[in-house]
Design an enzyme around this catalytic site. Structure first.
Site, PDB file in Angstrom:
ATOM      1  N   GLU A   1     -84.750  72.881 -54.843  1.00  0.00           N
ATOM      2  CA  GLU A   1     -83.430  72.311 -54.521  1.00  0.00           C
ATOM      3  C   GLU A   1     -83.094  71.263 -55.568  1.00  0.00           C
ATOM      4  O   GLU A   1     -83.927  70.418 -55.881  1.00  0.00           O
ATOM      5  CB  GLU A   1     -83.414  71.614 -53.152  1.00  0.00           C
ATOM      6  CG  GLU A   1     -83.397  72.535 -51.970  1.00  0.00           C
ATOM      7  CD  GLU A   1     -83.221  71.788 -50.652  1.00  0.00           C
ATOM      8  OE1 GLU A   1     -82.558  70.733 -50.622  1.00  0.00           O
ATOM      9  OE2 GLU A   1     -83.771  72.265 -49.645  1.00  0.00           O
TER      10      GLU A   1
ATOM     11  N   GLU B   1     -89.118  70.527 -46.737  1.00  0.00           N
ATOM     12  CA  GLU B   1     -89.180  69.057 -46.794  1.00  0.00           C
ATOM     13  C   GLU B   1     -90.007  68.496 -45.644  1.00  0.00           C
ATOM     14  O   GLU B   1     -89.505  67.760 -44.782  1.00  0.00           O
ATOM     15  CB  GLU B   1     -87.769  68.468 -46.782  1.00  0.00           C
ATOM     16  CG  GLU B   1     -86.956  68.866 -48.007  1.00  0.00           C
ATOM     17  CD  GLU B   1     -85.599  68.193 -48.096  1.00  0.00           C
ATOM     18  OE1 GLU B   1     -85.046  67.837 -47.051  1.00  0.00           O
ATOM     19  OE2 GLU B   1     -85.092  68.026 -49.219  1.00  0.00           O
TER      20      GLU B   1
HETATM   21  C1  BGP Z   1     -82.056  68.729 -48.240  1.00  0.00           C
HETATM   22  C2  BGP Z   1     -82.106  69.884 -47.314  1.00  0.00           C
HETATM   23  C3  BGP Z   1     -81.018  70.862 -47.430  1.00  0.00           C
HETATM   24  C4  BGP Z   1     -79.727  70.349 -48.010  1.00  0.00           C
HETATM   25  C5  BGP Z   1     -79.865  69.267 -49.030  1.00  0.00           C
HETATM   26  C6  BGP Z   1     -78.582  68.559 -49.384  1.00  0.00           C
HETATM   27  O1  BGP Z   1     -82.555  67.640 -47.581  1.00  0.00           O
HETATM   28  O2  BGP Z   1     -83.324  70.595 -47.440  1.00  0.00           O
HETATM   29  O3  BGP Z   1     -80.925  71.530 -46.221  1.00  0.00           O
HETATM   30  O4  BGP Z   1     -78.688  70.292 -47.166  1.00  0.00           O
HETATM   31  O5  BGP Z   1     -80.808  68.315 -48.683  1.00  0.00           O
HETATM   32  O6  BGP Z   1     -78.269  67.616 -48.412  1.00  0.00           O
HETATM   33  P1  BGP Z   1     -76.827  67.475 -47.770  1.00  0.00           P
HETATM   34  O7  BGP Z   1     -76.489  68.809 -47.245  1.00  0.00           O
HETATM   35  O8  BGP Z   1     -76.986  66.479 -46.710  1.00  0.00           O
HETATM   36  O9  BGP Z   1     -75.952  67.034 -48.861  1.00  0.00           O
END
Ligand code: BGP
Length: 474
Positions: free
Chosen positions: A372, A179
């Site tokens: 993701e 990201e």
């Molecule tokens: C993205 C990241 C991840 C992950 C995901 C979910 O931004 O790349 O590392 O954690 O989001 O977010 P969260 O864990 O805050 O729910």
């Protein structure tokens, strides 16, 4: 059949959110180790770090996480049981170079990942490796100021040369920065940036952006030189901004905020800084720290594919003062009245995934990879640790169904899909364990209690048959 025969179904994790073992076998500290869970977490990730000490009074999620450092064989076996074709994981930079500027790597760290990759292949799983996932050695932050400093290019180059050489033949798919656009919104997480009093934040951020973009291009170059089979991708926190309505000012605003994030991928994928960004920086009186040869490096080393995370679309309005807000991955947006939301207020928009895929494919004409996607929820296990997560199944089925339409009806070229947090892990935004995404429940709470026992949820069997049917049975 919409998906290719060798479509890469799987799941994704990040070192700092699952490994634990923060001080094992010579690992050094990274930015993510300093970010506690709770109310201080977000300001810190915004770069408002007051001190850079590891303070043991807080529960630091990266400290033990789900202890994958000692459970990885068991976890990989469960992924294989689900039928994973790929597993996305990240390397902890400080396992390999504990301070970041050593001349020789730490063998124990290199070996740790080598064993994982070998086991993946034994199980028929293709590793997909994020080189840096919100991961910057603390030593480099303290001594060089993180990615604001061009010296970071040397350290990153050393890291990538080391891993491309060592893992040649074991890893083919690489992502340079997780990201990358997060550095605009959370510079401490994204680039190890701590602001000095009175500094021009935008200037520091765009300098760091130039350095990360160059580092990404250099990694692409070296990766291709070391092994021509390497496929190197960029990674965007995606989710199109919709205009709030058809009022032209709102449409223009949506275009602007989309570009604020897409400019990174424009550079990584098209090899050039777009005019809209150069003009904006000119207006802000910010000079990019471009040195001789930089623009050629960017131009000659574009990525092989474009990967992204997608949790939700976003909405933009020219005047947001009185608008309802919705929470979201890394940054908030105006709430979209047509969408429902998760327990954390992240709006749910499966059709937005199809829209986002089309935007990215039209713009870059390169294969896409969804690395993701998923639903963070408070799972409640029964006495055996079993979770009936029908809500997660529904979320994923709807998203995969839209992804299928983008491939089948719109002709988007898609390499694979890895759901986020395929095993429960620590949340990046809150540092909590209770925000769970996994197909596998891990017995561990927000305060570090629990047996760490792994138990497949209802979604485990569901995803197993999704993969077995190559996305036909949702
Ligand atoms: C993205 C990241 C991840 C992950 C995901 C979910 O931004 O790349 O590392 O954690 O989001 O977010 P969260 O864990 O805050 O729910």
């Amino acid at each position: 059949m919409p998906f290719k025969k060798d479509f890469l179904w799987g799941g994704a994790t990040a070192a700092n959110q699952c490994e634990g073992g923060f001080d094992q076998d010579g690992r050094g500290l990274a930015n993510v180790d300093l970010v506690p869970h709770g109310k201080d977490r977000w300001p810190i990730s915004l770069g408002e770090m007051k001190h850079l000490e590891f303070d043991d009074e807080h529960f630091y999620p990266a400290k033990n996480a789900i202890d994958m450092y000692h459970h990885w064989r068991e976890d990989l076996a469960l992924f294989a049981e689900m039928g994973f074709k790929t597993y996305r994981l990240s390397l902890a930079w400080t396992r390999i170079f504990p301070n970041g500027d050593e001349t020789k790597p730490n063998e124990a760290g290199l070996k740790f990942y080598e064993d994982i990759f070998k086991e993946c292949h034994r199980l028929g799983i293709e590793p997909l490796v994020t080189i840096t996932h919100f991961d910057c050695p603390v030593y480099l932050i303290k001594n060089y100021g993180g990615w604001r400093n061009r010296k970071m290019l040397d350290f990153y180059e050393k890291l990538v040369r080391t891993i491309f050489t060592r893992y040649k033949g074991l890893v083919k798919y690489w992502l340079t920065f997780n990201e990358i656009n997060v550095l605009l919104h959370a510079p401490f997480m994204g680039a190890g940036i701590v602001f000095d009093e009175g500094e021009n934040h935008d200037e520091v951020i765009y300098h760091a952006a130039h350095h990360e973009l160059l580092a990404s291009a250099i990694a692409t170059k070296i990766g291709h030189e070391i092994d021509e089979n390497n496929m190197i991708g960029c990674m965007l926190a995606a989710g199109d901004f919709y205009p709030y309505d058809c009022k032209p000012e709102n449409v223009l605003k949506a275009q602007k905020v989309n570009r604020d994030n897409l400019f990174f991928i424009d550079v990584q994928s098209r090899g050039k800084y777009p005019n809209y960004l150069l003009k904006e920086l000119e207006r802000k009186d910010i000079q990019l720290p471009i040195e001789e040869g930089d623009l050629e490096i960017l131009d000659e080393n574009t990525v092989d594919f474009v990967s992204f995370s997608y949790y939700s679309s976003r909405t933009a309005k020219a005047h947001e003062e009185n608008a309802d807000k919705s929470a979201g991955n890394i940054f908030d947006s105006v709430a979209n009245p047509y969408l429902s939301a998760s327990e954390w207020g992240w709006q749910i928009d499966p059709v937005g995934l199809r829209i986002t895929m089309n935007t990215l494919y039209d713009r870059y004409q390169k294969p896409l990879f969804i690395v993701e996607n998923g639903l963070g929820a408070k799972d409640v296990p029964d006495e055996n640790g079993y979770v009936e997560d029908d809500y997660r199944i529904a979320y994923m089925a709807e998203h995969i169904s839209e992804m299928k339409k983008a491939v089948e009806l719109d002709g988007v070229d898609l390499l694979g899909y890895t759901s986020w947090g395929c095993i429960d892990l620590v949340s990046a935004s809150s540092g909590e364990m209770s925000k769970r995404y996994g197909f596998i429940y891990v017995d561990r709470d927000d305060f570090g209690n629990g047996s760490l026992k792994r138990t497949p949820k209802k979604s485990f069997k569901w995803y197993q048959q999704v993969i077995a049917s190559n996305g036909e049975n949702l």
